[in-house]
Design a protein around this motif. Structure first.
Motif, PDB file in Angstrom:
ATOM      1  N   ALA A 170       5.713  19.760  -9.063  1.00 17.99           N
ATOM      2  CA  ALA A 170       6.092  18.446  -9.590  1.00 17.99           C
ATOM      3  C   ALA A 170       7.304  17.896  -8.853  1.00 17.99           C
ATOM      4  CB  ALA A 170       6.378  18.544 -11.087  1.00 17.99           C
ATOM      5  N   ALA A 171       8.277  18.775  -8.589  1.00 16.57           N
ATOM      6  CA  ALA A 171       9.485  18.343  -7.876  1.00 16.57           C
ATOM      7  C   ALA A 171       9.169  17.948  -6.436  1.00 16.57           C
ATOM      8  CB  ALA A 171      10.531  19.452  -7.906  1.00 16.57           C
ATOM      9  N   VAL A 172       8.296  18.703  -5.792  1.00 16.89           N
ATOM     10  CA  VAL A 172       7.914  18.386  -4.404  1.00 16.89           C
ATOM     11  C   VAL A 172       7.188  17.047  -4.347  1.00 16.89           C
ATOM     12  CG1 VAL A 172       6.410  19.072  -2.500  1.00 16.89           C
ATOM     13  CG2 VAL A 172       7.870  20.773  -3.608  1.00 16.89           C
ATOM     14  N   ALA A 173       6.258  16.821  -5.271  1.00 18.60           N
ATOM     15  CA  ALA A 173       5.535  15.543  -5.311  1.00 18.60           C
ATOM     16  C   ALA A 173       6.498  14.387  -5.543  1.00 18.60           C
ATOM     17  CB  ALA A 173       4.473  15.577  -6.403  1.00 18.60           C
ATOM     18  N   SER A 174       7.446  14.594  -6.458  1.00 19.81           N
ATOM     19  CA  SER A 174       8.436  13.556  -6.748  1.00 19.81           C
ATOM     20  C   SER A 174       9.278  13.236  -5.520  1.00 19.81           C
ATOM     21  CB  SER A 174       9.339  14.020  -7.897  1.00 19.81           C
ATOM     22  OG  SER A 174      10.423  13.152  -8.071  1.00 19.81           O
ATOM     23  N   ALA A 175       9.748  14.282  -4.829  1.00 22.06           N
ATOM     24  CA  ALA A 175      10.573  14.070  -3.636  1.00 22.06           C
ATOM     25  C   ALA A 175       9.775  13.381  -2.532  1.00 22.06           C
ATOM     26  CB  ALA A 175      11.117  15.408  -3.141  1.00 22.06           C
ATOM     27  N   ALA A 176       8.518  13.796  -2.355  1.00 23.65           N
ATOM     28  CA  ALA A 176       7.688  13.177  -1.320  1.00 23.65           C
ATOM     29  C   ALA A 176       7.479  11.695  -1.608  1.00 23.65           C
ATOM     30  CB  ALA A 176       6.341  13.895  -1.244  1.00 23.65           C
ATOM     31  N   GLY A 177       7.212  11.365  -2.855  1.00 20.08           N
ATOM     32  CA  GLY A 177       7.032   9.968  -3.224  1.00 20.08           C
ATOM     33  C   GLY A 177       8.294   9.153  -3.021  1.00 20.08           C
ATOM     34  N   ALA A 178       9.448   9.723  -3.404  1.00 24.67           N
ATOM     35  CA  ALA A 178      10.717   9.011  -3.257  1.00 24.67           C
ATOM     36  C   ALA A 178      11.045   8.755  -1.790  1.00 24.67           C
ATOM     37  CB  ALA A 178      11.839   9.815  -3.917  1.00 24.67           C
ATOM     38  N   LEU A 179      10.819   9.749  -0.951  1.00 22.79           N
ATOM     39  CA  LEU A 179      11.131   9.580   0.474  1.00 22.79           C
ATOM     40  C   LEU A 179      10.141   8.644   1.159  1.00 22.79           C
ATOM     41  CD1 LEU A 179      12.134  13.257   1.365  1.00 22.79           C
ATOM     42  CD2 LEU A 179      13.640  11.289   1.013  1.00 22.79           C
ATOM     43  N   LEU A 180       8.867   8.692   0.742  1.00 25.92           N
ATOM     44  CA  LEU A 180       7.887   7.759   1.286  1.00 25.92           C
ATOM     45  C   LEU A 180       8.258   6.329   0.914  1.00 25.92           C
ATOM     46  CD1 LEU A 180       5.147   7.461   2.783  1.00 25.92           C
ATOM     47  CD2 LEU A 180       4.038   7.657   0.539  1.00 25.92           C
ATOM     48  N   ALA A 206       0.837  -1.204   0.000  1.00 28.48           N
ATOM     49  CA  ALA A 206       0.000   0.000   0.000  1.00 28.48           C
ATOM     50  C   ALA A 206       0.873   1.255   0.000  1.00 28.48           C
ATOM     51  CB  ALA A 206      -0.928   0.002   1.211  1.00 28.48           C
ATOM     52  N   ARG A 207       1.933   1.222   0.801  1.00 28.30           N
ATOM     53  CA  ARG A 207       2.826   2.385   0.844  1.00 28.30           C
ATOM     54  C   ARG A 207       3.601   2.533  -0.459  1.00 28.30           C
ATOM     55  NH1 ARG A 207       6.361   4.323   6.014  1.00 28.30           N
ATOM     56  NH2 ARG A 207       7.505   6.011   5.000  1.00 28.30           N
ATOM     57  N   VAL A 208       4.000   1.417  -1.049  1.00 28.48           N
ATOM     58  CA  VAL A 208       4.728   1.468  -2.321  1.00 28.48           C
ATOM     59  C   VAL A 208       3.860   2.092  -3.403  1.00 28.48           C
ATOM     60  CG1 VAL A 208       5.691   0.037  -4.182  1.00 28.48           C
ATOM     61  CG2 VAL A 208       6.279  -0.448  -1.802  1.00 28.48           C
ATOM     62  N   ILE A 209       2.596   1.676  -3.493  1.00 24.48           N
ATOM     63  CA  ILE A 209       1.697   2.218  -4.514  1.00 24.48           C
ATOM     64  C   ILE A 209       1.411   3.694  -4.266  1.00 24.48           C
ATOM     65  CG2 ILE A 209      -0.652   2.113  -5.394  1.00 24.48           C
ATOM     66  CD1 ILE A 209       1.107  -0.062  -6.511  1.00 24.48           C
ATOM     67  N   THR A 210       1.227   4.081  -2.999  1.00 25.64           N
ATOM     68  CA  THR A 210       0.998   5.495  -2.667  1.00 25.64           C
ATOM     69  C   THR A 210       2.200   6.344  -3.054  1.00 25.64           C
ATOM     70  OG1 THR A 210      -0.422   4.863  -0.816  1.00 25.64           O
ATOM     71  CG2 THR A 210       0.415   7.114  -0.829  1.00 25.64           C
ATOM     72  N   ALA A 211       3.374   5.854  -2.732  1.00 26.34           N
ATOM     73  CA  ALA A 211       4.604   6.578  -3.076  1.00 26.34           C
ATOM     74  C   ALA A 211       4.758   6.686  -4.588  1.00 26.34           C
ATOM     75  CB  ALA A 211       5.815   5.859  -2.474  1.00 26.34           C
ATOM     76  N   ALA A 212       4.431   5.608  -5.286  1.00 24.81           N
ATOM     77  CA  ALA A 212       4.549   5.625  -6.742  1.00 24.81           C
ATOM     78  C   ALA A 212       3.597   6.652  -7.346  1.00 24.81           C
ATOM     79  CB  ALA A 212       4.259   4.241  -7.301  1.00 24.81           C
ATOM     80  N   SER A 237       9.943   4.839  -9.899  1.00 24.98           N
ATOM     81  CA  SER A 237       9.178   3.826 -10.618  1.00 24.98           C
ATOM     82  C   SER A 237       9.995   2.554 -10.812  1.00 24.98           C
ATOM     83  CB  SER A 237       8.719   4.367 -11.970  1.00 24.98           C
ATOM     84  OG  SER A 237       9.820   4.689 -12.796  1.00 24.98           O
ATOM     85  N   THR A 238      11.300   2.713 -11.027  1.00 29.78           N
ATOM     86  CA  THR A 238      12.185   1.551 -11.176  1.00 29.78           C
ATOM     87  C   THR A 238      12.176   0.708  -9.904  1.00 29.78           C
ATOM     88  OG1 THR A 238      13.639   2.624 -12.769  1.00 29.78           O
ATOM     89  CG2 THR A 238      14.607   0.867 -11.443  1.00 29.78           C
TER      90      THR A 238
END
Length: 398
Positions: free
Chosen positions: A178-188, A18-24, A124-125
């Protein structure tokens, strides 16, 4: 419908998924927003569409060619260090974009966009690598389908968010979001238990990883590139068809996206017959035939139905392709393989857009559509006659 939703609930209850999909989902907003945001930023600050095209192209090219390097680093060092490094580098790169936009220097803006693309976190990788390690193949298929579903959704939602921000503020706000969303997803993702388990798995398997490519991987990547070529070409053809029929380009593109969203969601919740290569061949073959029907330049209602079906035909393809590349790759090299999958998609899409555009402009809409449809049929034939492993190859992320 109850069975379909049950499959998704079961998949999301897998440890850490669930966390992986949310982060993605958070990270995928980068793909749905950044290229358009950079293009609009460049056009607003330089007044040149040519420069804007170069900026967007530099971002896409750098992302495509840097992805395998990030994947290799994940395979060797584990996922957590590359994610943290990429987030830090991306912050620097986006700051450079802001500086370049304010300076109004076209060459600097192109270089900054390329840097931003190269520093995109490999979220995504890593998410694909984690999902490929799920031992239950039915759950794995549902997860990859869900990943494809949210990707399709992001490419619908992302441009709308950009449009709203550009209407209210400067396009740079969209770049920043876009950068903030990307960073949040990567850190999550970095903090998830599934990624921590993958880190431990990498420590055990990295030393024995193979750096070579096998024939099955090459066949899958060729299918991916041909399929992406068709997608790039059909988008140009759709715009030309819309203009020729006096319809809205945006509505036509949205119809394709809608078909993809629905089909991706349904694929994850249904049990379909046939092997994965056969399913991929069916998707791409139907896609190619439906594209060829556009060569007859049908009326508005028929065109709308065809576009919905075209989107539906290609909707499940991303998930199937990811599962196939995971099954042909040893665990120690899977991150790089998933990253190269990204590169193959970007290269195929870019070539398809260029070739399709040239044929539509210099020959006819029918010529562009036929070339695009034949590429999809070639991809279907290669997928159908390829001997690709269909059994599990990894016990990672159990």
């Amino acid at each position: 419908m109850r069975t379909l939703l049950t499959r998704y609930r079961t998949a999301l209850r897998s440890p850490g998924m669930a966390r992986v999909i949310t982060a993605a989902f958070a990270a995928y907003l980068l793909s749905g927003m950044m290229s358009l945001s950079l293009l609009l930023t460049a056009e607003r600050t330089t007044g040149s569409y040519a420069t804007a095209g170069l900026v967007a192209g530099a971002y896409a090219a750098a992302l495509a060619f840097a992805a395998p390097a990030w994947g290799r680093l994940v395979d060797r060092r584990g996922p957590r260090t590359p994610l943290a490094l990429a987030v830090a580098l991306q912050a620097v790169a986006v700051s450079t974009v802001v500086f370049a936009a304010n300076s109004g220097t076209p060459a600097l803006l192109v270089a900054a966009a390329g840097l931003a693309g190269a520093c995109s976190p490999p979220t995504s990788t890593i998410a694909s690598r984690v999902m490929a390690g799920v031992p239950d193949e039915a759950v794995q298929r549902t997860l990859f389908a869900l990943s494809g579903f949210i990707t399709e959704c992001v490419f619908v939602v992302g441009p709308l968010v950009v449009a709203a921000l550009v209407l209210l503020f400067h396009p740079l706000w969209a770049v920043g979001l876009a950068a903030v969303a990307s960073a949040a997803g990567a850190l999550l993702l970095r903090g998830s238990t599934a990624v921590r388990r993958l880190e431990e798995e990498t420590a055990r398997t990295a030393a024995g990883g193979s750096s070579g490519w096998n024939a099955a991987q090459v066949r899958v990547l060729t299918v991916v590139a041909l399929g992406a070529f068709a997608i790039g070409g059909v988008q140009v053809s759709i715009v030309a068809h819309a203009q020729g029929s006096g319809s809205s380009e945006g509505v036509f593109v949205a119809l394709v996206a809608t078909g993809g969203v629905v089909a991706s969601f349904l694929y994850g919740g249904l049990s379909l017959p046939g092997s994965l290569p056969a399913q991929l061949a069916a998707c791409l073959g139907l896609y190619g035939l439906l594209i060829l029907a556009l060569a007859f330049e049908p009326g508005l209602l028929v065109s709308a139905a065809l576009l919905l079906l075209i989107g539906a035909a290609t909707g499940p393809a991303d998930g199937i392709e990811a599962m196939l590349i995971g099954k042909c790759t040893p665990p120690a090299a899977q991150a790089r393989a998933f990253a190269v999958l990204v590169t193959a998609n970007w290269i195929g899409f870019a070539l398809g857009s260029a070739v399709g555009g040239a044929l539509v402009e210099r020959a006819s809409l029918a010529a562009g559509v036929v070339a695009t449809g034949l590429a999809a049929l070639a991809a279907a034939a290669l997928a159908l006659f390829s001997r690709v492993p269909t059994g599990p190859t990894s016990a990672a992320a159990r």
